[in-house]
Design a protein around this motif. Structure first.
Motif, short mmCIF file in Angstrom:
data_model
loop_
_atom_site.label_atom_id
_atom_site.label_comp_id
_atom_site.label_asym_id
_atom_site.label_seq_id
_atom_site.Cartn_x
_atom_site.Cartn_y
_atom_site.Cartn_z
N SER A 7 54.67 33.44 -15.60
CA SER A 7 54.32 32.04 -15.79
C SER A 7 55.46 31.18 -15.26
O SER A 7 56.56 31.67 -15.02
CB SER A 7 54.05 31.73 -17.27
OG SER A 7 55.21 31.99 -18.04
N GLY A 10 54.62 26.63 -9.81
CA GLY A 10 54.05 25.31 -9.61
C GLY A 10 54.54 24.65 -8.35
O GLY A 10 55.11 25.30 -7.47
N LEU A 11 54.33 23.35 -8.29
CA LEU A 11 54.72 22.54 -7.13
C LEU A 11 55.95 21.71 -7.50
O LEU A 11 55.98 21.06 -8.55
CB LEU A 11 53.57 21.62 -6.73
CG LEU A 11 53.84 20.59 -5.63
CD1 LEU A 11 54.16 21.29 -4.32
CD2 LEU A 11 52.64 19.67 -5.48
N LEU A 18 62.82 25.14 -10.97
CA LEU A 18 61.74 25.75 -11.74
C LEU A 18 62.32 26.96 -12.46
O LEU A 18 63.29 27.58 -11.98
CB LEU A 18 60.59 26.21 -10.84
CG LEU A 18 59.59 25.19 -10.31
CD1 LEU A 18 58.63 25.88 -9.34
CD2 LEU A 18 58.83 24.53 -11.43
N THR A 109 52.89 34.63 -9.34
CA THR A 109 52.77 33.20 -9.64
C THR A 109 53.22 32.41 -8.42
O THR A 109 54.23 32.73 -7.79
CB THR A 109 53.59 32.81 -10.89
OG1 THR A 109 53.35 31.45 -11.22
CG2 THR A 109 55.08 33.03 -10.71
N GLN A 110 52.46 31.40 -8.06
CA GLN A 110 52.72 30.63 -6.84
C GLN A 110 53.81 29.59 -7.08
O GLN A 110 53.75 28.83 -8.06
CB GLN A 110 51.45 29.92 -6.37
CG GLN A 110 51.64 29.04 -5.14
CD GLN A 110 51.89 29.84 -3.87
OE1 GLN A 110 51.20 30.82 -3.60
NE2 GLN A 110 52.88 29.41 -3.10
N VAL A 111 54.77 29.56 -6.18
CA VAL A 111 55.79 28.51 -6.15
C VAL A 111 55.67 27.81 -4.81
O VAL A 111 55.74 28.44 -3.76
CB VAL A 111 57.20 29.09 -6.34
CG1 VAL A 111 58.25 28.02 -6.10
CG2 VAL A 111 57.35 29.69 -7.72
#
Length: 115
Positions: A7, A10-11, A18, A109-111
């Motif tokens: 988790s 995000g952007l 982050l 998880t996308q960063v």
């Protein structure tokens, strides 16, 4: 195998921060080397950072001095603090656990870092 749940992706704008978290499902967390790897579109998966059960850390050259890996054995969780983010840090970040014959991966998880 160990179930890993990431988790915190995000952007974020370039220069921002982050913190990723990865929670592990089994007691072997305390003995496992935990790691974060990343894969950008069209590129191979590469090392971001690893941390052994004794707390020794290793970082990929591209993140040294900006990222910090840590672990909380009481919570079966490993963290990746990412500072001074750059657009080239954009990738899917995967958590990894290795111990004996166990080599487990999270779902990623996308960063995304915008310029």
């Amino acid at each position: 195998q160990v179930q890993l749940v990431e988790s915190g992706g995000g952007l974020v704008q370039a220069g921002g921060s982050l913190r990723l978290s990865c929670a592990a499902s089994r007691y072997i967390f305390n003995f496992a080397t935990m790691g974060w790897y990343r894969q950008a579109p069209g590129k191979q998966r590469e090392l971001a950072a690893t941390i052994t059960s004794s707390g020794s850390t290793n970082y990929g050259d591209s993140v040294k001095g900006r990222f910090t890996i840590s672990r909380d054995n009481a919570k079966n969780t490993v963290y990746l603090q990412m500072n001074s983010l750059k657009p080239e840090d954009t990738a899917v970040y995967y958590c990894n656990a290795r111990y004996s014959v166990v080599n487990s991966w999270g779902q990623g998880t996308q960063v995304t870092v915008s310029s």
